[in-house]
Design a protein around this motif. Structure first.
Motif, PDB file in Angstrom:
ATOM      1  N   VAL A   1       0.832  -1.208   0.000  1.00 20.11           N
ATOM      2  CA  VAL A   1       0.000   0.000   0.000  1.00 20.11           C
ATOM      3  C   VAL A   1       0.873   1.268   0.000  1.00 20.11           C
ATOM      4  N   ALA A   2       2.027   1.155  -0.608  1.00 22.38           N
ATOM      5  CA  ALA A   2       2.937   2.296  -0.676  1.00 22.38           C
ATOM      6  C   ALA A   2       2.361   3.431  -1.526  1.00 22.38           C
ATOM      7  N   GLU A   3       1.535   3.097  -2.508  1.00 22.66           N
ATOM      8  CA  GLU A   3       0.994   4.116  -3.401  1.00 22.66           C
ATOM      9  C   GLU A   3      -0.457   4.439  -3.132  1.00 22.66           C
ATOM     10  N   LYS A   4      -1.233   3.433  -2.721  1.00 25.51           N
ATOM     11  CA  LYS A   4      -2.636   3.660  -2.399  1.00 25.51           C
ATOM     12  C   LYS A   4      -3.143   2.499  -1.563  1.00 25.51           C
ATOM     13  N   GLY A   5      -4.300   2.698  -0.975  1.00 30.15           N
ATOM     14  CA  GLY A   5      -4.886   1.659  -0.137  1.00 30.15           C
ATOM     15  C   GLY A   5      -4.596   1.908   1.330  1.00 30.15           C
ATOM     16  N   HIS A   6      -5.027   0.961   2.157  1.00 30.99           N
ATOM     17  CA  HIS A   6      -4.886   1.133   3.604  1.00 30.99           C
ATOM     18  C   HIS A   6      -4.223  -0.077   4.228  1.00 30.99           C
ATOM     19  N   LEU A   7      -3.504   0.202   5.291  1.00 27.58           N
ATOM     20  CA  LEU A   7      -2.859  -0.855   6.061  1.00 27.58           C
ATOM     21  C   LEU A   7      -3.890  -1.813   6.640  1.00 27.58           C
ATOM     22  N   GLN A   8      -3.489  -3.054   6.831  1.00 27.04           N
ATOM     23  CA  GLN A   8      -4.399  -4.048   7.397  1.00 27.04           C
ATOM     24  C   GLN A   8      -4.881  -3.643   8.786  1.00 27.04           C
ATOM     25  N   ILE A   9      -4.032  -2.985   9.569  1.00 30.85           N
ATOM     26  CA  ILE A   9      -4.475  -2.553  10.906  1.00 30.85           C
ATOM     27  C   ILE A   9      -5.650  -1.589  10.802  1.00 30.85           C
ATOM     28  N   ASN A  10      -5.669  -0.794   9.755  1.00 36.17           N
ATOM     29  CA  ASN A  10      -6.780   0.141   9.544  1.00 36.17           C
ATOM     30  C   ASN A  10      -7.989  -0.566   8.937  1.00 36.17           C
ATOM     31  N   LYS A  11      -7.733  -1.533   8.061  1.00 31.05           N
ATOM     32  CA  LYS A  11      -8.833  -2.329   7.515  1.00 31.05           C
ATOM     33  C   LYS A  11      -9.524  -3.108   8.628  1.00 31.05           C
ATOM     34  N   ASN A  12      -8.741  -3.563   9.607  1.00 27.39           N
ATOM     35  CA  ASN A  12      -9.311  -4.307  10.724  1.00 27.39           C
ATOM     36  C   ASN A  12     -10.277  -3.447  11.533  1.00 27.39           C
ATOM     37  N   VAL A  13      -9.987  -2.161  11.653  1.00 25.92           N
ATOM     38  CA  VAL A  13     -10.896  -1.255  12.364  1.00 25.92           C
ATOM     39  C   VAL A  13     -12.226  -1.189  11.620  1.00 25.92           C
ATOM     40  N   ILE A  14     -12.172  -1.072  10.302  1.00 25.33           N
ATOM     41  CA  ILE A  14     -13.402  -1.058   9.495  1.00 25.33           C
ATOM     42  C   ILE A  14     -14.173  -2.357   9.706  1.00 25.33           C
ATOM     43  N   ILE A  15     -13.481  -3.480   9.692  1.00 29.21           N
ATOM     44  CA  ILE A  15     -14.126  -4.782   9.890  1.00 29.21           C
ATOM     45  C   ILE A  15     -14.814  -4.830  11.262  1.00 29.21           C
ATOM     46  N   GLN A  16     -14.131  -4.352  12.288  1.00 27.39           N
ATOM     47  CA  GLN A  16     -14.712  -4.336  13.633  1.00 27.39           C
ATOM     48  C   GLN A  16     -15.941  -3.435  13.687  1.00 27.39           C
ATOM     49  N   LEU A  17     -15.858  -2.281  13.031  1.00 26.42           N
ATOM     50  CA  LEU A  17     -16.992  -1.353  13.031  1.00 26.42           C
ATOM     51  C   LEU A  17     -18.164  -1.914  12.233  1.00 26.42           C
ATOM     52  N   GLU A  18     -17.877  -2.564  11.111  1.00 24.25           N
ATOM     53  CA  GLU A  18     -18.945  -3.199  10.312  1.00 24.25           C
ATOM     54  C   GLU A  18     -19.640  -4.278  11.137  1.00 24.25           C
ATOM     55  N   ASP A  19     -18.857  -5.067  11.863  1.00 22.62           N
ATOM     56  CA  ASP A  19     -19.419  -6.123  12.705  1.00 22.62           C
ATOM     57  C   ASP A  19     -20.304  -5.522  13.801  1.00 22.62           C
ATOM     58  N   LEU A  20     -19.805  -4.525  14.482  1.00 18.34           N
ATOM     59  CA  LEU A  20     -20.598  -3.874  15.528  1.00 18.34           C
ATOM     60  C   LEU A  20     -21.868  -3.272  14.934  1.00 18.34           C
TER      61      LEU A  20
END
Length: 183
Positions: free
Chosen positions: A71-90
């Motif tokens: 994700v050097a050029e675009k996209g998000h780190l997995q640690i940040n994707k995990n936050v989205i996953i947690q929020l989607e689950d909640l």
């Protein structure tokens, strides 16, 4: 680093937007720790040597993760994707329970905005929560660039912000085991 850890405990929505901004700051500095030291770390004049070292190591670890995760050029780190996953689950768990009807009402009030944003997003379809964050981050970037924001966009942003603030409040309660939810 210090800001990130405080934001993560206090407001997960602010934390995620902050971390996306950090990713972009790292990219703007070509994933070069020397440039980051000059343009970011050295701007903190009150840091102790230990704090400066810790901040440098934090940026170095993020740079390393960005390279390893592609994700050097675009996209998000997995640690940040995990936050989205947690929020989607909640989010899904909150929608299922009648006692959180006010949350559901805010979501359904925001849903037409989300649907419109997703229709405009092209090929890459994000989930509902990620779509909200993409919208807020896009507005943040427009403001940083000094671009004009229409009244309609400001109203949509206000609704999304209100909805995500409620989700963040429930996330904090859930994190602190103060929320009664079914699995």
């Amino acid at each position: 680093m210090i800001t990130a850890s405080v934001k993560k405990r206090e407001n997960i929505a602010e934390y995620l937007l902050y971390m996306w901004q950090i990713e972009d700051l790292i990219r703007a500095n070509s994933l070069d720790i020397d440039k980051i030291k000059v343009s970011i770390i050295d701007q903190y004049k009150d840091l102790t040597d230990t704090q400066r070292k810790e901040m440098t190591e934090w940026y170095e670890s993020l740079i390393d993760m960005m390279r390893r995760e592609g994700v050097a050029e675009k996209g998000h780190l997995q640690i940040n994707k995990n936050v989205i996953i947690q929020l989607e689950d909640l989010h899904r768990r909150l929608l299922k329970e009648d006692k959180y009807a006010s949350y559901s009402a805010q979501f359904y009030h925001t849903l037409p905005i989300i649907v419109e944003l997703r229709a405009k997003s092209g090929e890459e379809k994000a989930g509902e929560i990620e779509t909200c964050f993409n919208a807020l981050y896009g507005i943040l970037l427009l403001r940083l660039q000094g671009k004009e924001i229409t009244e309609e966009t400001k109203a949509a942003t206000a609704q999304i912000s209100k909805f995500l603030a409620i989700l963040a409040m429930y996330y904090k309660k859930d994190y602190n085991n103060e929320l009664e939810l079914e699995g």
